[in-house]
Design a protein around this motif. Sequence first.
Motif, mmCIF file in Angstrom:
data_model
loop_
_atom_site.group_PDB
_atom_site.id
_atom_site.type_symbol
_atom_site.label_atom_id
_atom_site.label_comp_id
_atom_site.label_asym_id
_atom_site.label_seq_id
_atom_site.Cartn_x
_atom_site.Cartn_y
_atom_site.Cartn_z
ATOM 1 N N UNK A 87 5.855 -13.532 -3.244
ATOM 2 C CA UNK A 87 5.938 -14.922 -3.715
ATOM 3 C C UNK A 87 6.815 -15.757 -3.124
ATOM 4 N N UNK A 88 7.626 -15.223 -2.138
ATOM 5 C CA UNK A 88 8.690 -16.052 -1.603
ATOM 6 C C UNK A 88 8.037 -16.535 -0.155
ATOM 7 N N UNK A 89 8.118 -15.289 0.790
ATOM 8 C CA UNK A 89 7.484 -15.630 1.991
ATOM 9 C C UNK A 89 6.112 -16.050 2.287
ATOM 10 N N UNK A 90 5.457 -15.616 1.288
ATOM 11 C CA UNK A 90 3.986 -15.723 1.091
ATOM 12 C C UNK A 90 3.088 -15.075 2.360
ATOM 13 N N UNK A 91 3.824 -14.177 3.030
ATOM 14 C CA UNK A 91 3.065 -13.575 4.275
ATOM 15 C C UNK A 91 3.277 -12.113 4.023
ATOM 16 N N UNK A 92 4.341 -11.519 3.870
ATOM 17 C CA UNK A 92 4.487 -9.904 3.814
ATOM 18 C C UNK A 92 4.015 -9.484 2.560
ATOM 19 N N UNK A 93 3.044 -8.318 2.473
ATOM 20 C CA UNK A 93 2.666 -7.632 1.251
ATOM 21 C C UNK A 93 3.805 -6.935 0.465
ATOM 22 N N UNK A 94 3.889 -7.087 -0.888
ATOM 23 C CA UNK A 94 4.650 -6.193 -1.592
ATOM 24 C C UNK A 94 4.517 -4.941 -1.240
ATOM 25 N N UNK A 95 5.639 -3.973 -1.287
ATOM 26 C CA UNK A 95 5.442 -2.561 -0.903
ATOM 27 C C UNK A 95 5.824 -1.773 -1.911
ATOM 28 N N UNK A 96 5.390 -0.798 -2.259
ATOM 29 C CA UNK A 96 5.775 0.160 -3.350
ATOM 30 C C UNK A 96 6.400 1.366 -2.664
ATOM 31 N N UNK A 97 7.335 1.792 -3.038
ATOM 32 C CA UNK A 97 7.976 3.113 -2.418
ATOM 33 C C UNK A 97 8.730 4.052 -3.704
ATOM 34 N N UNK A 98 8.965 5.282 -3.523
ATOM 35 C CA UNK A 98 9.682 5.820 -4.255
ATOM 36 C C UNK A 98 10.946 6.338 -4.380
ATOM 37 N N UNK A 99 11.893 6.187 -5.156
ATOM 38 C CA UNK A 99 13.289 6.183 -4.895
ATOM 39 C C UNK A 99 13.722 7.090 -6.298
ATOM 40 N N UNK A 100 14.393 8.283 -6.020
ATOM 41 C CA UNK A 100 14.755 9.046 -7.243
ATOM 42 C C UNK A 100 13.732 9.028 -8.403
ATOM 43 N N UNK A 101 12.589 9.541 -7.615
ATOM 44 C CA UNK A 101 11.287 9.830 -8.766
ATOM 45 C C UNK A 101 10.852 8.477 -9.304
ATOM 46 N N UNK A 102 11.553 7.225 -8.877
ATOM 47 C CA UNK A 102 11.089 5.981 -9.595
ATOM 48 C C UNK A 102 10.400 5.004 -8.889
ATOM 49 N N UNK A 103 9.280 4.272 -9.041
ATOM 50 C CA UNK A 103 8.464 3.273 -8.292
ATOM 51 C C UNK A 103 9.709 2.104 -7.928
ATOM 52 N N UNK A 104 9.550 1.682 -6.960
ATOM 53 C CA UNK A 104 10.377 0.694 -6.266
ATOM 54 C C UNK A 104 9.362 -0.488 -5.629
ATOM 55 N N UNK A 105 9.462 -1.711 -5.887
ATOM 56 C CA UNK A 105 8.578 -2.772 -5.362
ATOM 57 C C UNK A 105 9.523 -3.884 -4.674
ATOM 58 N N UNK A 106 9.128 -4.034 -3.479
ATOM 59 C CA UNK A 106 10.149 -5.028 -2.906
ATOM 60 C C UNK A 106 9.341 -5.694 -1.597
ATOM 61 N N UNK A 107 9.753 -6.708 -1.142
ATOM 62 C CA UNK A 107 9.236 -7.453 0.184
ATOM 63 C C UNK A 107 10.199 -6.850 1.357
ATOM 64 N N UNK A 108 9.619 -6.034 2.304
ATOM 65 C CA UNK A 108 10.261 -5.711 3.428
ATOM 66 C C UNK A 108 10.708 -7.184 4.469
#
Length: 286
Positions: free
Chosen positions: A242-263
Amino acid sequence: MRRGLAPVIGSRIEAVERPPCRRRPIAVSPRIDAFDRRCRNRIITQIGRRGKRVMIYLHDAQIIAIEPRMTGLVLLADPPTEDHLRLRLRLSGGPHHELLFWDRRGLGTVRLLSGEESVRAITSRLGIDALAVTPGGLRDRLRHSRRAVKVALLDQTVVAGIGNLYAAEILFVAGVDPRARCDRLSQSQWDRIASATRLVLQEAIHYEGSTLADGTYRNALNRQGSYQNHHRVYGRQGERCPRCREAPIRRIVQAQRSTFFCAVCQRKTGIHALLRTVAPSPSTRG
DNA sequence: CATATGTCCTGAGAGC
DNA sequence: TGCTCTCAGGACATAT
């Protein structure tokens, strides 16, 4: 939850009972008969909160500490189902005749504490409250930690009150990579994390929480929250940032929990992070 | 001491 | 259709 329970301040507890429930009985301490005896005829004097725990203060210095965990609800209205009703406080002298604890998955707990000493025992391990974080408080505690910052934010002994969903939102608003090691963060990044924590949680409180796809979370009157409509990254993998309107939001797993972020917008270092602190870029598209 | 993993729980959804 | 399997993640106990 705390705010929603304000109407029962001044009410009297007539009884505490465990309704018939086909599921595993809720973990209450002490056992239900002693719990009931010690609560009867007590007046609720205040509703408080320590981290994620709701604290119901009684006039004789006892405190009912509710830990809802994943799917627990504290309700003054009818529950979503009778099936997962775990505990009922019968009330008198106020607008509501019962306070319920409902929990679909049954991970939550309810404890009756006697006085400040036992409260301290149960909350002494909690870190600074999430709504009162300061950059210095975070940095002092984490500047030598090698953990990923997102994992550290979920540690309730560091900051009390941040859950998985909000950790993702906070780090996105702060523009910090969730994988970044705490000992590599700059003062400016700690500043942004602290202010983003207060901002995101105040927003979430304003919208009465996030009712996710499973529909579980409800306020005290069994109404859905609406913060899920304002999530920037949580649960949005594959959508454009929603900020750069280009990169896709990524989902990774950290400590067995989902993390969502823009790389792109959440880089550990680099010119993007520096520019971001100068001017929050207005979109030139769309 | 700091950090990581296992455990509990139920319902939804995937795959066959 | 109905079965089995996996996953979601809070906090705490236990292991490294």
